[in-house]
Design a protein around this motif. Structure first.
Motif, PDB file in Angstrom:
ATOM      1  N   ALA A   1       5.036  63.465 -34.814  1.00  0.00           N
ATOM      2  CA  ALA A   1       5.204  64.852 -34.396  1.00  0.00           C
ATOM      3  C   ALA A   1       4.103  65.749 -34.956  1.00  0.00           C
ATOM      4  O   ALA A   1       4.045  66.929 -34.652  1.00  0.00           O
ATOM      5  CB  ALA A   1       6.570  65.380 -34.842  1.00  0.00           C
TER       6      ALA A   1
ATOM      7  N   GLU B   1       0.017  66.886 -35.555  1.00  0.00           N
ATOM      8  CA  GLU B   1      -1.107  67.055 -34.621  1.00  0.00           C
ATOM      9  C   GLU B   1      -1.798  65.720 -34.365  1.00  0.00           C
ATOM     10  O   GLU B   1      -2.110  65.373 -33.224  1.00  0.00           O
ATOM     11  CB  GLU B   1      -2.105  68.068 -35.193  1.00  0.00           C
TER      12      GLU B   1
ATOM     13  N   GLU C   1      -1.030  56.768 -24.097  1.00  0.00           N
ATOM     14  CA  GLU C   1      -0.473  56.853 -22.754  1.00  0.00           C
ATOM     15  C   GLU C   1      -1.506  57.238 -21.707  1.00  0.00           C
ATOM     16  O   GLU C   1      -1.505  56.704 -20.593  1.00  0.00           O
ATOM     17  CB  GLU C   1       0.664  57.866 -22.733  1.00  0.00           C
TER      18      GLU C   1
ATOM     19  N   MET D   1      -6.903  61.788 -20.228  1.00  0.00           N
ATOM     20  CA  MET D   1      -6.455  63.131 -20.570  1.00  0.00           C
ATOM     21  C   MET D   1      -6.706  63.421 -22.049  1.00  0.00           C
ATOM     22  O   MET D   1      -7.129  64.517 -22.415  1.00  0.00           O
ATOM     23  CB  MET D   1      -4.961  63.236 -20.242  1.00  0.00           C
TER      24      MET D   1
ATOM     25  N   ALA E   1      14.971  71.413 -27.745  1.00  0.00           N
ATOM     26  CA  ALA E   1      13.648  70.772 -27.711  1.00  0.00           C
ATOM     27  C   ALA E   1      13.776  69.320 -27.322  1.00  0.00           C
ATOM     28  O   ALA E   1      14.829  68.750 -27.403  1.00  0.00           O
ATOM     29  CB  ALA E   1      12.991  70.865 -29.085  1.00  0.00           C
TER      30      ALA E   1
ATOM     31  N   ARG F   1      -1.167  63.636 -12.464  1.00  0.00           N
ATOM     32  CA  ARG F   1      -0.797  62.732 -13.559  1.00  0.00           C
ATOM     33  C   ARG F   1      -1.918  62.581 -14.578  1.00  0.00           C
ATOM     34  O   ARG F   1      -1.677  62.239 -15.730  1.00  0.00           O
ATOM     35  CB  ARG F   1      -0.474  61.349 -13.007  1.00  0.00           C
TER      36      ARG F   1
ATOM     37  N   GLY G   1      -4.081  64.810 -15.827  1.00  0.00           N
ATOM     38  CA  GLY G   1      -4.387  65.886 -16.761  1.00  0.00           C
ATOM     39  C   GLY G   1      -3.307  66.174 -17.776  1.00  0.00           C
ATOM     40  O   GLY G   1      -3.491  66.969 -18.689  1.00  0.00           O
ATOM     41  N   THR G   2      -2.143  65.533 -17.617  1.00  0.00           N
ATOM     42  CA  THR G   2      -1.031  65.774 -18.526  1.00  0.00           C
ATOM     43  C   THR G   2      -0.465  64.439 -18.985  1.00  0.00           C
ATOM     44  O   THR G   2      -0.780  63.401 -18.422  1.00  0.00           O
ATOM     45  CB  THR G   2       0.091  66.559 -17.813  1.00  0.00           C
ATOM     46  N   CYS G   3       0.387  64.492 -20.001  1.00  0.00           N
ATOM     47  CA  CYS G   3       0.955  63.275 -20.558  1.00  0.00           C
ATOM     48  C   CYS G   3       2.443  63.202 -20.215  1.00  0.00           C
ATOM     49  O   CYS G   3       3.225  64.023 -20.681  1.00  0.00           O
ATOM     50  CB  CYS G   3       0.764  63.291 -22.069  1.00  0.00           C
ATOM     51  N   SER G   4       2.837  62.203 -19.411  1.00  0.00           N
ATOM     52  CA  SER G   4       4.213  62.127 -18.892  1.00  0.00           C
ATOM     53  C   SER G   4       5.267  62.042 -19.977  1.00  0.00           C
ATOM     54  O   SER G   4       6.329  62.646 -19.875  1.00  0.00           O
ATOM     55  CB  SER G   4       4.370  60.906 -17.992  1.00  0.00           C
ATOM     56  N   SER G   5       4.993  61.253 -21.017  1.00  0.00           N
ATOM     57  CA  SER G   5       6.047  60.984 -21.992  1.00  0.00           C
ATOM     58  C   SER G   5       6.128  62.073 -23.060  1.00  0.00           C
ATOM     59  O   SER G   5       7.011  62.054 -23.890  1.00  0.00           O
ATOM     60  CB  SER G   5       5.846  59.614 -22.636  1.00  0.00           C
ATOM     61  N   LEU G   6       5.196  63.026 -23.016  1.00  0.00           N
ATOM     62  CA  LEU G   6       5.289  64.154 -23.938  1.00  0.00           C
ATOM     63  C   LEU G   6       5.973  65.319 -23.223  1.00  0.00           C
ATOM     64  O   LEU G   6       5.920  65.417 -22.004  1.00  0.00           O
ATOM     65  CB  LEU G   6       3.896  64.598 -24.399  1.00  0.00           C
TER      66      LEU G   6
ATOM     67  N   GLU H   1       6.010  71.372 -24.121  1.00  0.00           N
ATOM     68  CA  GLU H   1       5.540  72.015 -25.348  1.00  0.00           C
ATOM     69  C   GLU H   1       4.543  71.130 -26.106  1.00  0.00           C
ATOM     70  O   GLU H   1       3.544  71.615 -26.643  1.00  0.00           O
ATOM     71  CB  GLU H   1       6.739  72.346 -26.246  1.00  0.00           C
ATOM     72  N   GLU H   2       4.815  69.804 -26.120  1.00  0.00           N
ATOM     73  CA  GLU H   2       3.906  68.893 -26.825  1.00  0.00           C
ATOM     74  C   GLU H   2       2.546  68.814 -26.130  1.00  0.00           C
ATOM     75  O   GLU H   2       1.503  68.760 -26.789  1.00  0.00           O
ATOM     76  CB  GLU H   2       4.545  67.499 -26.926  1.00  0.00           C
ATOM     77  N   ASN H   3       2.563  68.814 -24.791  1.00  0.00           N
ATOM     78  CA  ASN H   3       1.294  68.825 -24.063  1.00  0.00           C
ATOM     79  C   ASN H   3       0.489  70.069 -24.421  1.00  0.00           C
ATOM     80  O   ASN H   3      -0.716  70.000 -24.648  1.00  0.00           O
ATOM     81  CB  ASN H   3       1.542  68.776 -22.556  1.00  0.00           C
TER      82      ASN H   3
ATOM     83  N   LEU I   1      -0.976  69.910 -27.851  1.00  0.00           N
ATOM     84  CA  LEU I   1      -2.173  69.060 -27.869  1.00  0.00           C
ATOM     85  C   LEU I   1      -3.392  69.863 -27.413  1.00  0.00           C
ATOM     86  O   LEU I   1      -4.472  69.780 -28.003  1.00  0.00           O
ATOM     87  CB  LEU I   1      -1.947  67.857 -26.953  1.00  0.00           C
TER      88      LEU I   1
ATOM     89  N   ALA J   1       3.026  69.556 -35.150  1.00  0.00           N
ATOM     90  CA  ALA J   1       2.232  70.111 -34.067  1.00  0.00           C
ATOM     91  C   ALA J   1       2.930  71.278 -33.387  1.00  0.00           C
ATOM     92  O   ALA J   1       2.284  72.191 -32.885  1.00  0.00           O
ATOM     93  CB  ALA J   1       1.914  69.019 -33.052  1.00  0.00           C
TER      94      ALA J   1
ATOM     95  N   GLY K   1      11.179  71.760 -23.539  1.00  0.00           N
ATOM     96  CA  GLY K   1      11.525  70.439 -24.060  1.00  0.00           C
ATOM     97  C   GLY K   1      11.588  69.369 -22.996  1.00  0.00           C
ATOM     98  O   GLY K   1      11.919  68.218 -23.292  1.00  0.00           O
TER      99      GLY K   1
ATOM    100  N   HIS L   1      10.368  66.531 -20.446  1.00  0.00           N
ATOM    101  CA  HIS L   1       9.243  65.608 -20.372  1.00  0.00           C
ATOM    102  C   HIS L   1       8.444  65.888 -19.108  1.00  0.00           C
ATOM    103  O   HIS L   1       9.013  66.131 -18.042  1.00  0.00           O
ATOM    104  CB  HIS L   1       9.741  64.171 -20.398  1.00  0.00           C
TER     105      HIS L   1
END
Lengths: 311, 265
Positions: A154, A156, A166, A170, A311, B90, B92-97, B100-102, B105, B118, B144, B146
């Motif tokens: 979690a 950075e 993954e 990107m 979240a 697909r 430009g982004t991360c599917s499993s995040l 907010e996590e994208n 990043l 993060a 939140g 995915h």
């Protein structure tokens, strides 16, 4: 099953949950099928055993074993990112080399820790749990490591690691150095495996050069069983699955062995492991619909309306 | 802001299947300039973007961003200066995040990533929600969620926000609406114009549609066979329509545009 067999199964399950956590980071998070594990597990054991026998503090010896495993992971990653050796082959090369290295480290095929002070020794009298002492100490370590991995993924750097595994294209566009992530990820992954090997040697009282065979398959079995039960989308669930999967797996192995189920004997263990992994992979394909998918059922039970999730 | 000098790229050099993709491209973008790039398939427009982003290395020539010679910089280093939206949502982004996590990043792009959590709290999260609300896609309530559960349009909007979240020098839009349905494509194009206009971003947008290439930005480049064929801007561009572009293409190359998509889209 006797109490001794049960506590042994739980100890082994908790030990292999550390391997499963490591395998989760390499296979799942980083998407790097790393076979170094079969070498870094006995390396952790060997380094710790040698350190303990030569009188080094068990805690420090455990750290040495962990660090040795981490170094092995770094070597595999370096072979892959620096020389562009195929990821599978890079792990296999390190694993094969480690067999010789482990013999060199120990100077002989095995080292007994019988009568030596280990990381578990101080707890023997302290907790008064008899044969359950090791299991309790290992549980504390495994849970601590689960939360440590959750926390790391979690951060950075952890997010960058997950993105790199993954979607490397990107990740690069977000200024993530994918090679660096491979190095970090495999180092941590094999550090966990080295820790597992180190604790294995201390709880079993012996480090053996051949103890690593099948480690990766057992780790995978635990990981996949955990995913089948709890799902794999969220890190916290996946790491919990590593613990649950490893415990369940070792429990059923112990059960099968003690009951003489289908005439299974100790030497059949690797065959059983391989079959379990194959079956678990098939099951996990259908896990969304599968009644075994515990998390789906739990979520249905405690269903909250969409959009209220924090979240 | 962006200078491409005498850029040459050949794929599979020295083999019978060698393909010259860029053959001496010279291009200068002033700060805040929005340039659309158009061309037939194989004209070299995607190679040009890849060369700017760092995925393709030049055989000859140089690329300069805001005074930095980035010709030999790897992609991840250039990402501190360049934001990018891909054609495929697909990508430009991360599917499993999560959403907010994208964004988290993207928020640490170009900086040194550290061992600290993060995801921000309170004020930081509220700021992200504000950004998301501006996209008008309801993503502010799905921090939140995915990203794999989002629609193509939502993912592309998120991708655009991620590319422009931090101050940077160049925005690259690589046919970023080509994989979307017409409605979503129009929304994303409008958002792109709004964001680039507001932040005065120097933008390079490749499009397959002549219409879009004239309707957006302030300068249109037409590429053909690895070179810049036409460079239309200012008052000259205001008078242009799609038939004018087609006529100009025919006049310059001696061939009609055969790529139906270019005309129809």
């Amino acid at each position: 099953m006797s109490m001794l067999a049960l506590s042994g199964a739980i100890e082994a399950g908790l030990l292999f949950s550390l391997v499963a956590l490591g395998v989760y980071i390499s296979f799942r998070v980083l998407n790097f099928p790393d076979l170094t594990v079969d070498g870094s597990f006995p390396l952790g054991a060997a380094a710790t055993a040698v350190a303990i026998v030569s009188g080094i503090n068990p805690l420090l010896a455990t750290l040495i074993g962990t660090g040795a495993g981490a170094c092995a992971g770094f070597v595999s990653a370096y072979l892959n990112v620096r020389f562009r050796i195929l990821n599978l082959l890079a792990g296999i090369l390190t694993m094969v080399a480690l067999y010789s290295i482990n013999l060199r480290v120990m100077g002989r095929p095995n080292i007994s820790l019988y009568g030596e002070e280990t990381i578990f020794t101080p707890f023997d009298g302290l907790l008064g749990l008899g044969i359950w002492t090791n299991a309790v100490v290992l549980l504390a370590i495994a849970v601590a490591m689960k939360f440590a991995v959750d926390w790391f993924l979690a951060t950075e750097i952890g997010l960058a690691l997950r993105a790199s595994g993954e979607n490397p294209v990107m990740a690069r566009a977000q200024s993530v150095d994918n090679d660096r992530m491979t190095l970090i990820g495999l180092t941590i992954s094999n550090g966990l495996v080295g820790l597992a090997g180190s604790l294995f040697a201390q709880s079993q009282g012996v480090a053996d050069v051949s103890m690593g065979i099948g480690t990766i398959v057992t780790g995978l079995a635990a990981l996949i069983i955990g995913e089948t039960l709890l799902g794999s989308l969220k890190v916290g669930w996946a790491t919990l699955g590593c613990l649950a999967g490893a415990l369940l797996y070792r429990f059923f192995i112990a059960l099968a062995l003690s009951a003489g189920f289908l005439g299974i004997q100790a030497q059949d263990l690797n065959l059983v492991t391989a079959v379990v992994v194959a079956v678990a992979v098939v099951l996990s394909r259908a896990r969304r619909k599968h009644p075994l998918h515990l998390r789906t059922r739990l979520q249905r039970l405690f269903a909250r309306p969409q959009g209220q999730k924090g979240a | 802001m962006l200078s491409i000098c005498d850029a040459y790229v050949t794929f599979n050099p020295g083999t019978p299947i060698a393909v010259p993709a860029l053959r001496g491209v010279d291009l200068d973008l002033a700060p805040g300039e929005f340039v659309t790039v158009i061309g037939t398939n194989g004209a070299g427009k995607s190679t040009l973007l890849s060369a700017v982003a760092g995925d393709v290395r030049l055989d000859r020539g140089g690329i300069y961003v805001d005074g930095h010679d980035v010709t030999r910089w790897p992609t991840e280093r250039r990402a501190s200066l360049i934001g990018r939206v891909f054609q495929e949502p697909r990508a430009g982004t991360c599917s499993s995040l999560t959403v907010e996590e994208n964004l988290a990043l993207a928020a640490s792009r170009g900086g040194r990533r550290r061992l600290r959590l993060a995801l921000g709290r309170g004020a930081e999260r509220a700021r992200l929600k504000e950004h998301l609300a501006r996209l008008g896609m309801g993503l502010e309530d799905r921090l939140g969620a995915h990203v794999g559960t989002l629609s193509g349009g939502q993912r592309q909007a998120l991708s655009l926000l991620m590319a422009t979240l931090l101050p940077m020098k160049i925005l690259i839009l690589d046919e970023h609406t080509a994989a979307l349905d017409p409605g979503a494509a129009a929304t994303i194009l409008a958002l792109s114009s709004e964001i680039t206009g507001e932040q005065r971003l120097t933008t390079l947008m490749v499009t397959h549609s002549m219409r879009n290439s004239l309707d957006h930005g302030e300068r249109t480049i037409m590429m053909n066979a690895g070179r810049v064929l036409l460079d239309i801007r200012g008052d000259e561009r205001k008078g242009y329509d799609v038939p004018d572009l087609l006529a100009l293409f025919k006049k310059t190359t001696g061939k009609a545009v055969e790529d139906d998509q270019l005309v129809l889209a």
